[in-house]
Design an enzyme around this catalytic site. Sequence first.
Site, PDB file in Angstrom:
ATOM      1  N   SER B  44       0.667  -1.187   0.027  1.00 53.86           N
ATOM      2  CA  SER B  44      -0.096   0.094   0.115  1.00 53.86           C
ATOM      3  C   SER B  44       1.036   1.295  -0.187  1.00 53.86           C
ATOM      4  O   SER B  44       0.349   2.291  -0.181  1.00 53.86           O
ATOM      5  CB  SER B  44      -0.931   0.033   1.276  1.00 53.86           C
ATOM      6  N   HIS B  45       2.233   1.104   0.248  1.00 54.17           N
ATOM      7  CA  HIS B  45       3.094   2.315   0.156  1.00 54.17           C
ATOM      8  C   HIS B  45       4.135   2.007  -0.769  1.00 54.17           C
ATOM      9  O   HIS B  45       5.126   2.676  -0.763  1.00 54.17           O
ATOM     10  CB  HIS B  45       3.463   2.666   1.542  1.00 54.17           C
ATOM     11  N   THR B 157      -6.233  10.043   9.897  1.00 52.53           N
ATOM     12  CA  THR B 157      -5.808   8.535  10.104  1.00 52.53           C
ATOM     13  C   THR B 157      -4.458   8.893  11.076  1.00 52.53           C
ATOM     14  O   THR B 157      -4.136   7.869  11.864  1.00 52.53           O
ATOM     15  CB  THR B 157      -5.451   7.874   8.937  1.00 52.53           C
ATOM     16  N   ALA B 177      -1.506   3.923  12.114  1.00 57.89           N
ATOM     17  CA  ALA B 177      -2.475   4.756  12.031  1.00 57.89           C
ATOM     18  C   ALA B 177      -3.180   4.662  13.408  1.00 57.89           C
ATOM     19  O   ALA B 177      -3.366   3.806  14.053  1.00 57.89           O
ATOM     20  CB  ALA B 177      -3.618   4.716  10.984  1.00 57.89           C
ATOM     21  N   GLY B 184      -7.139   2.963   2.978  1.00 57.69           N
ATOM     22  CA  GLY B 184      -6.925   2.061   1.608  1.00 57.69           C
ATOM     23  C   GLY B 184      -7.709   0.843   1.946  1.00 57.69           C
ATOM     24  O   GLY B 184      -8.184   0.286   0.914  1.00 57.69           O
ATOM     25  N   GLU B 185      -7.607   0.323   3.325  1.00 64.09           N
ATOM     26  CA  GLU B 185      -8.059  -1.082   3.732  1.00 64.09           C
ATOM     27  C   GLU B 185      -9.258  -0.875   3.537  1.00 64.09           C
ATOM     28  O   GLU B 185      -9.999  -2.010   2.702  1.00 64.09           O
ATOM     29  CB  GLU B 185      -7.452  -1.212   4.961  1.00 64.09           C
ATOM     30  N   HIS B 226     -11.659   5.247  23.487  1.00 62.61           N
ATOM     31  CA  HIS B 226     -11.388   6.614  23.657  1.00 62.61           C
ATOM     32  C   HIS B 226      -9.693   7.117  23.947  1.00 62.61           C
ATOM     33  O   HIS B 226      -9.422   8.143  23.686  1.00 62.61           O
ATOM     34  CB  HIS B 226     -11.858   6.999  24.761  1.00 62.61           C
TER      35      HIS B 226
END
Lengths: 334, 334
Positions: B44-45, B157, B177, B184-185, B226
């Site tokens: 993805s990168h 993200t 992230a 992207g996922e 949280h």
Amino acid sequence: MIQMTLDQVRELVETILRRHGFSEPHVLAVAGTILAGERDGCTSHGVYRLPGCVATLKAGKVSPTAEPEVFDCAPSVVRVDAHGAFAQCAYLAGLPLLVEKARRTGIAILAINRCVHFSALWPEVEPLTEQGLVALAFTPSHAWVAPAGGIRPLFGTNPIAFGWPRPDKPPFLFDFATSAAARGEIDLHRRAGKPIPLGWGIDQDGQPTTDPLTALNGAMLTFGGHKGSALAAMVELIAGPMIGDLTSAESLAFDEGTRSSPYGGELIIAIDPRRILGAEADQHLQRAEAVFEGMLGQGARLPSQRRYEARARSAVEGVRIPEAMYAEIQALLA
Amino acid sequence: MIQMTLDQVRELVETILRRHGFSEPHVLAVAGTILAGERDGCTSHGVYRLPGCVATLKAGKVSPTAEPEVFDCAPSVVRVDAHGAFAQCAYLAGLPLLVEKARRTGIAILAINRCVHFSALWPEVEPLTEQGLVALAFTPSHAWVAPAGGIRPLFGTNPIAFGWPRPDKPPFLFDFATSAAARGEIDLHRRAGKPIPLGWGIDQDGQPTTDPLTALNGAMLTFGGHKGSALAAMVELIAGPMIGDLTSAESLAFDEGTRSSPYGGELIIAIDPRRILGAEADQHLQRAEAVFEGMLGQGARLPSQRRYEARARSAVEGVRIPEAMYAEIQALLA
């Protein structure tokens, strides 16, 4: 419930610490954080901690009188050796130099070494925000938490705290364990005979459990799966070996089964946004307020909101302490 | 699958960037991070990002030629104005001064401003660990993620990366992230017609959804409830207003619906443990290895382990790129 003013709580806590032989600087500094916890409605970090303080002392695991020693290591690094005492006096001893260094260089480190840590981290972050600084704090604890993908305790509950100064408002501040739950919370479930949620702990074979005692004897889990586990590892490293101090496993070994408070280091980082932003500082810090408005405007709470509400209430109404807890504390005077 | 050597990938990426008018320093720096992603198995990168780079250029949202400008702001602060170009050249321009400052003062900040960011953060952390420094990196993105307790996108993200140098080994390094999943996922699930797990996103009314498109049009969620949300807010603040740059909401507004890469700032913090530890540095850094052994010894993986394994494999075997992806990249040469 026993109703007390904040002044009454302070006097009680100070009297107990004095009775057990803590020197006056430690009495004032430790009472200050216990009072702050009680005042802010963090009952797990208020007078509830007093029996543990005294037990740690009786186990020989904290010095009641050691004086902190400050070392100016580098233009942006100050270290304070607590010489085995509680962290509070060491923090106060290092604070002025930390603030001065952050103002001069833009970012600075305060490493507290050989201290015993029982309080939350926010009392060590909030004073920096009051100086207009952004602050981060980290500390390991005892090895109670398994890494993601593992089954045996290795990490501490390894809290992370962050504070951001806001104009004319209390700071944006969070302070949370990287474990899924606080160890005290699991213990409170055990006392109450209540099951814990799945995801808080595992048994000694690594199987999920909802029984609090099984989890306490097995391992606690990190929050947020492998991401929380990565953060817990980071805290071990940067507030342990990076500052020349113990990991959570080493702290638990030092404890020798006495169930004392964790012993080791604490890392505090202070940043002066004005040294980054120069003349544009006010304009950019004002723009940060839009982030908080964006949260509040859709019904999300700011992390310390409940604590600040409790603080305002305590100033007017004082605090209420459960009778059993009050009796346990009074017994420390005997 | 198309089989390529790393040299072939580099040449292809550089040729495409040149063809589209990027200046030689940007060609080399951007190709360097794309190659690193492909080499480390972060598909993805890797070359997957090339069409986005070109689209961002065509939308007028990145400068192909701007030269970074370095500002020495304070003893521990360096800022680099990327002047609207991709972040890589600005990072390389600021790196020597960041390292020098960290070595001199113990801890230093590199703030990259007005940059376009499409890569992972680890390529900006790993070079610091190679200098024996501990490093952290943060960047906002586009407002896609709702705060815990909220229902509307506010945060990016907002990744966090951390690197720790290890003697004679690749660094301990994580980069994730603060959203539950990468955007992207979620998009890959949409393309594949597959539902997403609960907890990744909500619809426009704040209700949980397993439909990827509904989540993309509603809001993504943070990891770890949280706590993850608090960390996402921290990244907004310290890599946004604290360094005089955009929040994720401001970046998305700047985007004007062009679906370009996020625009704004990046914060990198470098720490020299030797300025904290002095003569005892080696001994303490060696002690950190016990933390990694404690993880590996019980079957837990180290965060970047898969990446380093892919790196070793790629050096020998090269990489394999899906035919459809290869065709899409070849089309960028037309």
